[in-house]
Design a protein around this motif. Structure first.
Motif, PDB file in Angstrom:
ATOM      1  N   VAL A  61       0.758  -1.239  -0.113  1.00  0.00           N
ATOM      2  CA  VAL A  61      -0.005   0.047  -0.083  1.00  0.00           C
ATOM      3  C   VAL A  61       0.750   1.091   0.203  1.00  0.00           C
ATOM      4  CG1 VAL A  61      -1.779  -1.193   1.190  1.00  0.00           C
ATOM      5  CG2 VAL A  61      -0.266   0.007   2.410  1.00  0.00           C
ATOM      6  N   TRP A  62       0.368   2.441  -0.087  1.00  0.00           N
ATOM      7  CA  TRP A  62       0.882   3.626  -0.264  1.00  0.00           C
ATOM      8  C   TRP A  62       1.671   3.719   1.235  1.00  0.00           C
ATOM      9  CZ3 TRP A  62       2.434   6.787  -3.518  1.00  0.00           C
ATOM     10  CH2 TRP A  62       3.029   8.189  -3.358  1.00  0.00           C
ATOM     11  N   ASP A  63       3.047   4.378   0.949  1.00  0.00           N
ATOM     12  CA  ASP A  63       3.935   4.604   1.980  1.00  0.00           C
ATOM     13  C   ASP A  63       4.297   3.470   2.840  1.00  0.00           C
ATOM     14  OD1 ASP A  63       5.329   7.046   3.135  1.00  0.00           O
ATOM     15  OD2 ASP A  63       3.969   6.913   4.999  1.00  0.00           O
ATOM     16  N   GLU A  64       4.232   2.476   1.979  1.00  0.00           N
ATOM     17  CA  GLU A  64       4.748   1.016   2.813  1.00  0.00           C
ATOM     18  C   GLU A  64       6.005   0.524   2.022  1.00  0.00           C
ATOM     19  OE1 GLU A  64       2.367  -2.284   4.673  1.00  0.00           O
ATOM     20  OE2 GLU A  64       2.638  -2.992   2.616  1.00  0.00           O
ATOM     21  N   PHE A  65       7.232   0.689   2.621  1.00  0.00           N
ATOM     22  CA  PHE A  65       8.203   0.018   2.074  1.00  0.00           C
ATOM     23  C   PHE A  65       9.198  -0.597   2.928  1.00  0.00           C
ATOM     24  CE2 PHE A  65      12.320  -0.036  -0.110  1.00  0.00           C
ATOM     25  CZ  PHE A  65      12.166  -0.165  -1.510  1.00  0.00           C
ATOM     26  N   ASN A  66       9.337  -1.750   3.117  1.00  0.00           N
ATOM     27  CA  ASN A  66      10.296  -2.415   4.081  1.00  0.00           C
ATOM     28  C   ASN A  66      11.779  -2.133   3.533  1.00  0.00           C
ATOM     29  OD1 ASN A  66      11.727  -4.333   5.723  1.00  0.00           O
ATOM     30  ND2 ASN A  66      10.004  -5.382   5.942  1.00  0.00           N
ATOM     31  N   VAL A  67      12.345  -1.251   4.135  1.00  0.00           N
ATOM     32  CA  VAL A  67      13.690  -0.784   3.684  1.00  0.00           C
ATOM     33  C   VAL A  67      14.731  -2.033   4.188  1.00  0.00           C
ATOM     34  CG1 VAL A  67      15.515   1.020   4.141  1.00  0.00           C
ATOM     35  CG2 VAL A  67      13.186   1.703   3.939  1.00  0.00           C
ATOM     36  N   GLU A  68      14.648  -2.396   5.409  1.00  0.00           N
ATOM     37  CA  GLU A  68      15.520  -3.408   5.876  1.00  0.00           C
ATOM     38  C   GLU A  68      15.411  -4.579   4.994  1.00  0.00           C
ATOM     39  OE1 GLU A  68      13.145  -1.840   7.703  1.00  0.00           O
ATOM     40  OE2 GLU A  68      14.288  -0.670   9.094  1.00  0.00           O
ATOM     41  N   LYS A  69      14.141  -5.073   4.527  1.00  0.00           N
ATOM     42  CA  LYS A  69      14.248  -6.034   3.720  1.00  0.00           C
ATOM     43  C   LYS A  69      14.999  -5.935   2.314  1.00  0.00           C
ATOM     44  CE  LYS A  69      10.701  -8.990   3.353  1.00  0.00           C
ATOM     45  NZ  LYS A  69       9.294  -9.685   3.175  1.00  0.00           N
ATOM     46  N   TYR A  70      14.687  -4.563   1.838  1.00  0.00           N
ATOM     47  CA  TYR A  70      15.199  -4.106   0.723  1.00  0.00           C
ATOM     48  C   TYR A  70      16.535  -4.279   0.601  1.00  0.00           C
ATOM     49  CZ  TYR A  70      16.611  -0.809  -3.215  1.00  0.00           C
ATOM     50  OH  TYR A  70      17.006  -0.170  -4.093  1.00  0.00           O
ATOM     51  N   ILE A  71      17.299  -3.731   1.811  1.00  0.00           N
ATOM     52  CA  ILE A  71      18.776  -3.706   2.026  1.00  0.00           C
ATOM     53  C   ILE A  71      19.397  -5.218   2.215  1.00  0.00           C
ATOM     54  CG2 ILE A  71      20.609  -3.320   3.736  1.00  0.00           C
ATOM     55  CD1 ILE A  71      19.054  -0.876   4.462  1.00  0.00           C
ATOM     56  N   SER A  72      18.510  -6.098   2.663  1.00  0.00           N
ATOM     57  CA  SER A  72      19.022  -7.582   2.843  1.00  0.00           C
ATOM     58  C   SER A  72      18.980  -8.153   1.429  1.00  0.00           C
ATOM     59  CB  SER A  72      18.035  -8.243   3.769  1.00  0.00           C
ATOM     60  OG  SER A  72      16.874  -8.634   3.051  1.00  0.00           O
ATOM     61  N   LEU A  73      18.027  -7.623   0.414  1.00  0.00           N
ATOM     62  CA  LEU A  73      18.351  -8.271  -0.903  1.00  0.00           C
ATOM     63  C   LEU A  73      19.256  -7.806  -1.775  1.00  0.00           C
ATOM     64  CD1 LEU A  73      14.369  -7.605  -1.707  1.00  0.00           C
ATOM     65  CD2 LEU A  73      15.503  -9.905  -1.298  1.00  0.00           C
ATOM     66  N   GLN A  74      20.215  -6.890  -1.281  1.00  0.00           N
ATOM     67  CA  GLN A  74      21.224  -6.647  -1.943  1.00  0.00           C
ATOM     68  C   GLN A  74      21.113  -6.184  -3.251  1.00  0.00           C
ATOM     69  OE1 GLN A  74      24.093  -9.811  -1.208  1.00  0.00           O
ATOM     70  NE2 GLN A  74      24.359  -9.154   1.131  1.00  0.00           N
ATOM     71  N   PRO A  75      20.051  -5.284  -3.858  1.00  0.00           N
ATOM     72  CA  PRO A  75      19.955  -5.107  -5.193  1.00  0.00           C
ATOM     73  C   PRO A  75      20.682  -4.340  -6.039  1.00  0.00           C
ATOM     74  CG  PRO A  75      18.745  -3.746  -3.537  1.00  0.00           C
ATOM     75  CD  PRO A  75      19.291  -4.535  -2.940  1.00  0.00           C
ATOM     76  N   ASP A  76      20.638  -4.504  -7.142  1.00  0.00           N
ATOM     77  CA  ASP A  76      21.589  -3.786  -8.144  1.00  0.00           C
ATOM     78  C   ASP A  76      20.934  -2.565  -8.685  1.00  0.00           C
ATOM     79  OD1 ASP A  76      23.488  -5.942  -7.970  1.00  0.00           O
ATOM     80  OD2 ASP A  76      22.593  -6.861  -9.466  1.00  0.00           O
ATOM     81  N   LEU A  77      19.602  -2.762  -8.749  1.00  0.00           N
ATOM     82  CA  LEU A  77      19.047  -1.499  -9.468  1.00  0.00           C
ATOM     83  C   LEU A  77      17.360  -1.653  -8.957  1.00  0.00           C
ATOM     84  CD1 LEU A  77      18.943   0.692 -11.620  1.00  0.00           C
ATOM     85  CD2 LEU A  77      18.102  -1.060 -13.239  1.00  0.00           C
ATOM     86  N   LEU A  78      16.975  -0.186  -8.609  1.00  0.00           N
ATOM     87  CA  LEU A  78      15.614   0.030  -8.275  1.00  0.00           C
ATOM     88  C   LEU A  78      14.704   0.608  -9.490  1.00  0.00           C
ATOM     89  CD1 LEU A  78      13.712   1.096  -5.210  1.00  0.00           C
ATOM     90  CD2 LEU A  78      13.317   2.426  -7.088  1.00  0.00           C
ATOM     91  N   VAL A  79      13.637   0.080  -9.791  1.00  0.00           N
ATOM     92  CA  VAL A  79      13.038   0.973 -10.996  1.00  0.00           C
ATOM     93  C   VAL A  79      11.639   1.391 -10.734  1.00  0.00           C
ATOM     94  CG1 VAL A  79      12.317   0.660 -13.539  1.00  0.00           C
ATOM     95  CG2 VAL A  79      14.499  -0.738 -12.679  1.00  0.00           C
ATOM     96  N   SER A  80      11.189   2.495 -10.904  1.00  0.00           N
ATOM     97  CA  SER A  80       9.831   3.039 -10.675  1.00  0.00           C
ATOM     98  C   SER A  80       9.607   3.899 -11.672  1.00  0.00           C
ATOM     99  CB  SER A  80       9.667   3.708  -9.480  1.00  0.00           C
ATOM    100  OG  SER A  80       8.582   4.035  -9.097  1.00  0.00           O
ATOM    101  N   SER A  81       7.964   3.836 -12.126  1.00  0.00           N
ATOM    102  CA  SER A  81       7.417   4.970 -12.788  1.00  0.00           C
ATOM    103  C   SER A  81       7.446   6.287 -12.120  1.00  0.00           C
ATOM    104  CB  SER A  81       6.069   4.564 -13.427  1.00  0.00           C
ATOM    105  OG  SER A  81       6.275   3.459 -14.109  1.00  0.00           O
TER     106      SER A  81
END
Length: 336
Positions: A117-137
């Motif tokens: 939902v809006w304003d929900e973003f699990n930053v800790e999980k995002y960091i743990s995934l070790q992403p190379d790139l985030l894409v958004s419209s």
């Protein structure tokens, strides 16, 4: 109405705790995601990777990113080109556990969910995934859709971000940008040529409905929103193809729509009404409880049809959307 309402709404502005985030990153182990990396050919993966997004931001990486996190609209577009994000954020799962239509063909069982939902973003999980790139419209240049303002600085330090602009463009321009990005990532492009041909054929068919006056709207509990065509890539595409879409006389601040009370639902004449099908919008049976709306000529004639307001920006997504629209408009007629 998720897109336009939130696009003009002031974003929450509290800073995320970078120190805590970096500590999490340092302690993070292997990712537990069940998603698959984006398919990359040996050529793109082996060479330095460069991409210029719609902010004019140039992203340089030693090799093509493979661990991609994407907002659901971006994920749906990339998926159809053959890129497989490892995680998504934004509306992707309904209350009953099934897929939200906005996520398109993405297999939500094979990607991590960082927020629904809006304003929900699990930053800790995002960091743990070790992403190379985030894409958004982006509806507003420089503002990545569904990336919370309070966490933006942390998110952008974890991995590069790429934004694809929606507002003021046609669907074909947006699709082309996602195609450019997917190609640079080494996407498979399976089925793309066939889907593009279907989209082009359906687009050509729209010209036969040029005599129909069409109103595109979304319903809320206390108001209906008449959308402003130039702000929406899908509606720009429809108008370029020959459709006559109502343009509101007075748009709200932000330019995305005009808000009307349900008592004033008859402000504009139309032969056909296309209603927003997203989960946050009222369903037809709910709108029909509004007396003025129920009395509209298009409604009484049964010429109330669904509008997939966030169809994936891919040839597959638009082929399906346009084919469905053509089928519905073939049932409609001009009203007295």
């Amino acid at each position: 109405m998720s897109g336009p309402v939130l696009a003009r709404r002031g974003f929450l502005a509290s800073a995320a705790g970078l120190a805590a985030a970096l500590t999490l990153a340092a302690c993070g182990g292997e990712s537990t995601t069940t998603g698959t990396a984006a398919p990359t050919a040996s050529g793109p993966a082996a060479q330095a990777w460069t991409f210029i997004d719609d902010r004019g931001k140039k992203i340089d990486q030693p090799k093509a990113p493979s661990r991609i996190v994407a907002q659901v609209g971006a994920a749906a577009a990339l998926w159809d080109f053959g890129v497989r994000p490892i995680a998504v954020f934004g509306p992707h799962k309904l209350q009953d556990g099934t897929k939200d239509p906005q996520v398109g063909n993405v297999d939500i069982a094979k990607v991590e969910g960082l927020g629904n939902v809006w304003d929900e973003f699990n930053v800790e999980k995002y960091i743990s995934l070790q992403p190379d790139l985030l894409v958004s419209s982006m509806y507003i240049k420089g503002t990545l859709w569904y990336v919370p303002e309070r966490s933006k600085s942390t998110i952008e330090q974890v991995a590069p971000t790429a934004g694809v602009m929606l507002t003021g463009r046609s669907a074909t321009q947006v699709i082309s940008k996602y195609e450019e990005l997917a190609t640079s990532l080494g996407a498979s492009m399976e089925g793309v040529a066939e889907a593009k041909a279907r989209m082009e054929a359906a687009t050509e068919e729209l010209a036969q409905f040029k005599n129909l006056k069409i109103l595109m709207m979304s319903g809320g509990a206390d108001a209906m929103w008449v959308v402003n065509p130039p702000e929406y890539p899908d509606i720009v595409h429809l108008m370029n193809a020959g459709l006559d879409v109502v343009k509101p006389a007075k748009v709200d601040e932000g330019g995305f729509f005009q808000t009307l009370s349900w008592e004033n639902a008859d402000e504009y004449d139309a032969d056909v009404i296309l209603y927003d099908t997203r989960t946050q919008s009222l369903k037809p049976e709910e709108m029909l409880k509004k007396p003025t709306f129920a009395k509209l000529p298009a409604v009484k004639a049964g010429q109330l049809y669904p509008w997939n307001a966030e169809a994936p920006y891919s040839y597959q997504g638009y082929a399906a959307f346009l084919e469905g629209l053509v089928a519905n408009l073939k049932k409609a007629k001009e009203l007295p």
